[in-house]
Structures are given as structure tokens and as C-alpha cells.
Design a protein around this motif. Structure first.
Motif, PDB file in Angstrom:
ATOM      1  N   GLN A 176       0.933  -1.017   0.065  1.00  0.00           N
ATOM      2  CA  GLN A 176       0.137   0.136   0.197  1.00  0.00           C
ATOM      3  C   GLN A 176       0.812   1.173   0.089  1.00  0.00           C
ATOM      4  O   GLN A 176       0.401   2.221  -0.126  1.00  0.00           O
ATOM      5  N   LEU A 177       2.266   1.172   0.077  1.00  0.00           N
ATOM      6  CA  LEU A 177       3.028   2.144   0.111  1.00  0.00           C
ATOM      7  C   LEU A 177       3.829   2.442  -1.348  1.00  0.00           C
ATOM      8  O   LEU A 177       4.021   1.509  -1.796  1.00  0.00           O
ATOM      9  N   SER A 178       4.185   3.561  -1.503  1.00  0.00           N
ATOM     10  CA  SER A 178       5.037   3.796  -2.769  1.00  0.00           C
ATOM     11  C   SER A 178       6.448   3.387  -2.411  1.00  0.00           C
ATOM     12  O   SER A 178       6.748   3.056  -1.195  1.00  0.00           O
ATOM     13  N   GLY A 179       7.370   3.449  -3.498  1.00  0.00           N
ATOM     14  CA  GLY A 179       8.449   3.190  -3.223  1.00  0.00           C
ATOM     15  C   GLY A 179       9.373   3.814  -2.392  1.00  0.00           C
ATOM     16  O   GLY A 179      10.129   3.433  -1.455  1.00  0.00           O
ATOM     17  N   GLY A 180       9.215   5.341  -2.488  1.00  0.00           N
ATOM     18  CA  GLY A 180       9.821   6.396  -1.505  1.00  0.00           C
ATOM     19  C   GLY A 180       9.329   5.813  -0.263  1.00  0.00           C
ATOM     20  O   GLY A 180      10.192   6.083   0.750  1.00  0.00           O
ATOM     21  N   GLN A 219      11.137   2.813   1.151  1.00  0.00           N
ATOM     22  CA  GLN A 219      12.555   3.172   1.587  1.00  0.00           C
ATOM     23  C   GLN A 219      12.538   3.997   2.997  1.00  0.00           C
ATOM     24  O   GLN A 219      13.343   3.652   3.656  1.00  0.00           O
ATOM     25  N   ARG A 220      11.470   4.649   3.103  1.00  0.00           N
ATOM     26  CA  ARG A 220      11.376   5.409   4.561  1.00  0.00           C
ATOM     27  C   ARG A 220      11.186   4.089   5.698  1.00  0.00           C
ATOM     28  O   ARG A 220      11.822   4.667   6.880  1.00  0.00           O
ATOM     29  N   VAL A 221      10.359   3.408   5.365  1.00  0.00           N
ATOM     30  CA  VAL A 221      10.152   2.287   6.545  1.00  0.00           C
ATOM     31  C   VAL A 221      11.693   1.579   6.540  1.00  0.00           C
ATOM     32  O   VAL A 221      11.865   1.313   7.700  1.00  0.00           O
ATOM     33  N   LEU A 267      14.651   4.397  -6.941  1.00  0.00           N
ATOM     34  CA  LEU A 267      13.566   5.529  -6.880  1.00  0.00           C
ATOM     35  C   LEU A 267      13.695   6.460  -7.934  1.00  0.00           C
ATOM     36  O   LEU A 267      14.794   6.730  -8.470  1.00  0.00           O
ATOM     37  N   ASP A 268      12.539   7.132  -8.426  1.00  0.00           N
ATOM     38  CA  ASP A 268      12.823   8.267  -9.603  1.00  0.00           C
ATOM     39  C   ASP A 268      13.219   9.495  -8.702  1.00  0.00           C
ATOM     40  O   ASP A 268      13.582   9.604  -7.700  1.00  0.00           O
ATOM     41  N   PRO A 269      13.965  10.262  -9.567  1.00  0.00           N
ATOM     42  CA  PRO A 269      14.914  11.606  -9.120  1.00  0.00           C
ATOM     43  C   PRO A 269      14.253  12.439  -7.673  1.00  0.00           C
ATOM     44  O   PRO A 269      14.694  12.665  -6.861  1.00  0.00           O
ATOM     45  N   GLU A 270      12.810  12.502  -8.104  1.00  0.00           N
ATOM     46  CA  GLU A 270      12.212  13.699  -7.109  1.00  0.00           C
ATOM     47  C   GLU A 270      11.934  12.794  -5.908  1.00  0.00           C
ATOM     48  O   GLU A 270      12.315  13.461  -4.672  1.00  0.00           O
ATOM     49  N   VAL A 271      11.470  11.704  -5.777  1.00  0.00           N
ATOM     50  CA  VAL A 271      11.503  10.764  -4.479  1.00  0.00           C
ATOM     51  C   VAL A 271      12.712  10.649  -4.073  1.00  0.00           C
ATOM     52  O   VAL A 271      12.948  10.668  -2.765  1.00  0.00           O
TER      53      VAL A 271
END
Length: 228
Positions: A144-148, A151-153, A175-179
Motif C-alpha cells: 500500500q506504500l509507494s517506493g519512496g 524506503q522510509r520504512v 527511486l525516481d529522482p524527485e522521490v
């Protein structure tokens, strides 16, 4: 808690191997408490092997190294789990338990490292999720979480036992550059709060946008470098 000024990482005359092959020779550097250090170099230059040696995933064969108070050239296998409680490790791939919630992923690690009191476990999980900006997500499942967010988890998981240093191997590589930039800001916040960070990266924008000390793996050596 120790308040000595001893570096978190000290390497002297260290040779780094991948199997039988020598990849880095005569490595010597220190990482001080609270310092942020980038580790750069081409693919295959030895970055990951160096990091794996620091958390005793690869055995130190030559030279001396001290990480979070543990002498790697003398360390016993039984002591490796205790070394890893004093360092946080963040990988490129998230390695979360997909059948458990964020909270359960973090609780699993705390229980595995000796935490028993439910209230203490709950409090520590809340603290690290707040630290990485995910305080509203403890009940979510990884899918349920985005890739970013995943990674925070992973960063929160690495911070659970209040490590002296975070060792991060290409943590924004998927991850894409902005994330990736947002995740990098999380690392900087953690560093500003006093945790040392040694981060391998291919993202040269980070070197310009988040100025810090740079070590470069090149031609079988590790040298100090400057952002270009």
C-alpha cells in the motif's frame, strides 16, 4: 552511553576482497561521529564490498578495522549480531516482510534484538516513523506504500536501535529522482540529529545538492575526492 570522541569507523591498511579477488588495497580512512560521507565509484569498483566488510558480511582478511567499538579483525561470529545493532543498514531493495504491516515489520526487528516491553516497542516505533515522516502509516501493508515510502520504512527500521552510524548502499537507486531527493532529505535530517552516515551512491546531483565529504573507489584504491 559512551560520549568518547573516538571515530565510529576506523580502517588501517585494509584490503577488501570479492571472493579471492582483491578489489581495494591499503584502505585507510575514518568516519567521525555525526559525519556524513558519500562513497562513489563505478559499478564494480568495490563500494558494496567495502560496505559489506564494515558490517561483517564479508570477512576482514588483511589490516585492522574498528566499527562502532568492534574490532573487525578480531570479531567473533557470535558478536556480529551485536555489531549490527550499533549500525543501521539500508539497502537499495527494501527487503520488507510483505505479509506484515509497517508496525509489524518494525516490531519484528525490535523483538529479535531483545526488546520485550510492549509499551517500549510501541513508543520506539512511533518515534522512528515520525523521524522519517510516516507517523500516519503504521497499519499499512508494504504494497500500500509507494517506493519512496517503503524506503522510509527501511530507514526507520535501520534507526530502531539508535545506531551510531547508518550504512546505506545505493538507497535511492530504485527511486525516481524527485522521490530520491525526498529520501535524501530524510537522511540529512537523521544526520543533523547526530547519526553518522556512510552512503554509496551513483547520484552525482546529491554531491552538489547535499555537500559532504566524498570518498571515491577508483583503480583499486579509496581516496578523498571533491564534487565536480
Amino acid at each position: 552511553m559512551s560520549f568518547s570522541n573516538e571515530p565510529v569507523v576506523t580502517l588501517e591498511r585494509v584490503d577488501i576482497y570479492q571472493g579471492e579477488r582483491l578489489v581495494l588495497a591499503d584502505v585507510h580512512f575514518q568516519v567521525n561521529k555525526g559525519e556524513f560521507v558519500f562513497l562513489i565509484g563505478r559499478t564494480g569498483s568495490g563500494k558494496s564490498s567495502l560496505l559489506k566488510t564494515l558490517y561483517a558480511d564479508l570477512w576482514l582478511q588483511t589490516g585492522s578495522a574498528k566499527v562502532a567499538g568492534y574490532e573487525l579483525h578480531k570479531i567473533r561470529r557470535n558478536d556480529i549480531p551485536f555489531l549490527r545493532r550499533k549500525i543501521g543498514i539500508v539497502f537499495q531493495d527494501f527487503q520488507l516482510l510483505t505479509d506484515r504491516s509497517v508496525e509489524e515489520n518494525l516490531s519484528f526487528v525490535l523483538r529479535a534484538t531483545g526488546w520485550k516491553d510492549k509499551a517500549d516497542i510501541s513508543r520506539r516505533i512511533s518515534e522512528v516513523l515520525m523521524q522519517v515522516g510516516l507517523s500516519t502509516s503504521p497499519k499499512k501493508m508494504p504494497h500500500q506504500l509507494s517506493g519512496g515510502e517503503q524506503q522510509r520504512v527501511v530507514i526507520a527500521r535501520a534507526m530502531l536501535n539508535e545506531p551510531q552510524i547508518l550504512i546505506a548502499d545505493e538507497p535511492t537507486g530504485n527511486l525516481d529522482p524527485e522521490v530520491g531527493e525526498q529520501v535524501m532529505q530524510v537522511f540529512q535530517t537523521i544526520n543533523n540529529a547526530g547519526t553518522a552516515i556512510l552512503m554509496a551512491t551513483h547520484n552525482y546531483d546529491f554531491l552538489r545538492n547535499f555537500p559532504a565529504r566524498i570518498l571515491k573507489c577508483e583503480n583499486g584504491e579509496v581516496k578523498e575526492a571533491v564534487a565536480s
